[in-house]
Each structure stands twice: as structure tokens, then as C-alpha cells.
Design an enzyme around this catalytic site. Structure first.
Site, short mmCIF file in Angstrom:
data_model
loop_
_atom_site.label_atom_id
_atom_site.label_comp_id
_atom_site.label_asym_id
_atom_site.label_seq_id
_atom_site.Cartn_x
_atom_site.Cartn_y
_atom_site.Cartn_z
N ASP A 233 0.83 -1.21 0.00
CA ASP A 233 0.00 0.00 0.00
C ASP A 233 0.86 1.26 0.00
O ASP A 233 0.54 2.26 -0.65
CB ASP A 233 -0.92 0.02 1.22
CG ASP A 233 -2.06 -0.99 1.10
OD1 ASP A 233 -2.29 -1.49 -0.01
OD2 ASP A 233 -2.71 -1.27 2.12
N GLU A 259 -3.11 -2.21 -8.71
CA GLU A 259 -1.90 -1.40 -8.86
C GLU A 259 -1.87 -0.66 -10.19
O GLU A 259 -0.85 -0.09 -10.58
CB GLU A 259 -0.65 -2.28 -8.76
CG GLU A 259 -0.44 -3.25 -9.89
CD GLU A 259 -1.16 -4.57 -9.70
OE1 GLU A 259 -0.80 -5.55 -10.36
OE2 GLU A 259 -2.08 -4.63 -8.87
#
Length: 344
Positions: A233, A259
Site C-alpha cells: 500500500d 496497482e
């Protein structure tokens, strides 16, 4: 009323999430209903940090995942809670309007009564000659005028106060709208807001030229597998910060999924788009990310990108398909590179 998430992973990724979700649900004795599956689907994707933290806490404390707990998790972390904020603001606005209407009606009634009295006293003045009677009538007129002025001042104060409260609610509403279109992890536009921006981009009659870029971190699964989702993250947030820093003010950067990020570039020539994306790519390539907790290096994280150029008659689907195909070629031909549509 709710703002639901959009899931656009490829079929094989959905199957992988399913494969991971069901054993976890069985292990924790979770009924496999649609709400619980949505919760655990989000959990295994690793994209919803706050949800994962709360679920992990419930598991650690051996709490029961009863229907009330599941519904609260769903409403708080999946079905966008900003809907409740909109409803709250809507209720407050209705109250303000009702209060203002009451104040206006009250002032109107007082003005009407005062007007009637003034009319009667005016007619009486025309027929009255006695000084005593005149003084009484004038006193009544003065009193009615004062009462009318007081009602007017009270209404003005009420309207001023309402104006202040409306300004506060307007600011709060603007903040809620911003939250509703923002991805919680990266601070970029979320998928819903991206879809709206892209629809406006392809439909604009004033946009002479422009580009859509899709960017995807290379081998990002290895980062999550090796260092955990919390580190993953942080990598995503760093990646997103580069997009926000280097795109132009009229561009729109969004988290497209997982992503993968997207940048909508209105009124931007291909050469300018390439310069921006390549600058971001070079910074990602040269940055050596480390874990703050133990200074362990994460290693080099690179990004691949595909760019599509806006064409006359484009739809959302057509320009996304071309950008996605270009991104696929960038991945297949070595990664850490940019591919423009219809180029090798």
C-alpha cells in the site's frame, strides 16, 4: 442510496480471489452470502486497508461475524459511507428551508396585520379633527411601525443566520463530494469518478486532441508476497504521489484498479504525454524504496505504460481498449517501458 465499488479485474484474477476467499470464510465460520462474499473479496484483494485492519482485529479478538457486524463492515468500507453524509446534509438543508419559510410567513403575517391597522388609522385620520384623537391614532401608527420594523429586523437576522449555515453546509457538501470521488488509499480519483471524467473527455467537442495513459507497476504481486500488503500500500501511495506531482493541472489521475493507474490528458499532444509518463517511469525506476520499520530495501519497482490517442468517434470502451492493448505490449516486450497504440 449507495456508491458501489467497481470490479474490473480479469476473469483469472476473479477466480484467484474466489479461491482465496472461500477458505478464509469457512475457517472463520462466515456464511457465504453476497454481503459476506463482497467483504472477503475486498479483504483478499488487499486494496481496502481500513477494512482489512478491522477484519483482522475482529479475528484477533475472536469476535463473531454476525449479520449486524457484516452489514456494518459492508456499509462502512464497501458501500461508500458518504451516502449517509449526503442524506444528513440533505436533511439539514430541508430544516433550514422550513425554518426560513416559517420566519418569512411570520414576518408576512405581522406586516399584513400592521398594514391593515395602518390603513384603518389612515382612514380615521381623514375624518378626525379632535387633537386628542389624533394623538391616539398617531401613537398607534408609531407602535405599528415599530412592530413592523422589529419583524423586519428579526427576519433579516434569521436570513443572515440561514445564509451562514447554508455556507457551512455548502462547504461540507463540497468536502463530501470530494471524498465520494476519491480513492481512499491513493488520493487519486476512484473508478466511478474516472468513468465520469473519461465519458466527458471522449464526448467533449472542444477537446482538439488528447491522450489516455494506463500505468501498471511491474511484478507488484511479488512486493505484496515478499513484504506484505501494508508495504504494498505504501508503494502504491508513493506511485500515486508521482502522478499527482507531475501531471498537468487539467489532467485527471485515477486508480483504475489494484496497482493500475490511469491518466486522462485533455488537450495534450502525444509528445507532451510521453514526456510526463516517461518522467514518472524514470523516477520509479531510480527510486530505491525501503521499509521504514526496519530499513529493509524493497528493491527496484518499475512501471509499464500504454498510451492511446483520442480519435474522432471514440467511446470510453474504444480508447480504453487501445490503451490497454498498448500496456499489454509494454508488459510482454520487457516491462519498464512505454508503448503507444499501434506501435511495436
Amino acid at each position: 442510496m449507495s456508491f458501489l465499488p467497481t470490479y474490473n479485474a480479469p476473469p483469472e484474477q476473479h477466480r484467484e480471489y474466489l479461491r482465496q476467499s472461500l477458505p478464509l470464510m469457512i475457517k472463520n465460520n462466515i456464511p457465504t452470502d453476497p454481503i459476506n462474499y463482497a467483504i472477503w473479496y475486498e479483504y483478499v484483494t488487499g486494496n481496502n486497508l481500513q477494512l482489512n485492519q478491522e477484519v483482522d482485529t475482529l479475528i484477533r479478538d475472536k469476535k463473531t461475524f454476525d449479520p449486524e457486524t457484516s452489514l456494518n463492515l459492508y456499509k462502512t468500507h464497501i458501500c461508500n459511507a458518504s451516502a449517509e453524509s449526503f442524506e444528513k446534509i440533505n436533511h439539514q438543508l430541508r430544516q433550514l428551508i422550513e425554518q426560513t419559510v416559517l420566519a418569512v410567513n411570520l414576518a408576512s403575517e405581522k406586516a399584513s396585520v400592521a398594514g391593515d391597522h395602518l390603513t384603518v388609522n389612515s382612514q380615521t385620520l381623514q375624518t378626525t379633527e379632535a387633537p386628542t384623537d389624533l394623538r391616539v391614532i398617531l401613537a398607534e401608527i408609531i407602535q405599528e411601525t415599530r412592530q413592523l420594523a422589529e419583524a423586519s429586523n428579526a427576519l433579516k437576522a434569521q436570513l443572515n443566520e440561514t445564509h451562514k449555515e447554508m455556507e457551512l453546509l455548502r462547504n461540507e457538501l463540497a468536502q463530501v463530494r470530494e471524498i465520494a470521488k476519491t480513492d481512499a488509499l491513493t488520493g487519486l480519483l476512484n473508478r466511478r469518478a474516472f468513468d465520469n471524467a473519461l465519458a466527458a473527455f471522449v464526448a467533449s467537442s472542444t477537446c482538439q486532441h488528447g491522450c489516455l495513459a494506463l500505468l501498471d507497476l511491474d511484478h507488484f504481486k511479488q512486493v505484496n508476497d515478499s513484504h506484505g500488503h501494508l508495504v504494498g500500500d505504501k508503494v502504491l501511495r508513493f506511485f500515486a504521489s508521482l502522478l499527482k506531482k507531475y501531471i498537468a493541472g487539467h489532467h485527471h489521475a485515477a486508480r483504475y484498479g489494484g496497482e493500475e493507474m490511469a491518466i486522462i490528458m485533455p488537450d495534450t499532444a502525444l509528445t507532451e504525454a510521453l514526456d510526463i509518463i516517461d518522467h514518472i517511469r524514470k523516477i520509479m525506476e531510480s527510486t530505491r524504496l525501503t521499509r521504514k520499520d526496519n530499513t529493509e530495501t524493497i528493491g527496484k519497482v518499475t512501471v509499464s505504460s500504454g498510451i492511446a490517442i483520442l480519435r474522432a468517434g471514440d467511446t470510453m470502451e474504444s480508447i480504453i481498449d487501445r490503451a490497454d492493448a498498448a500496456l499489454y505490449r509494454a508488459k510482454e516486450t520487457g516491462r519498464n517501458k512505454i508503448v503507444v497504440e499501434n506501435t511495436p
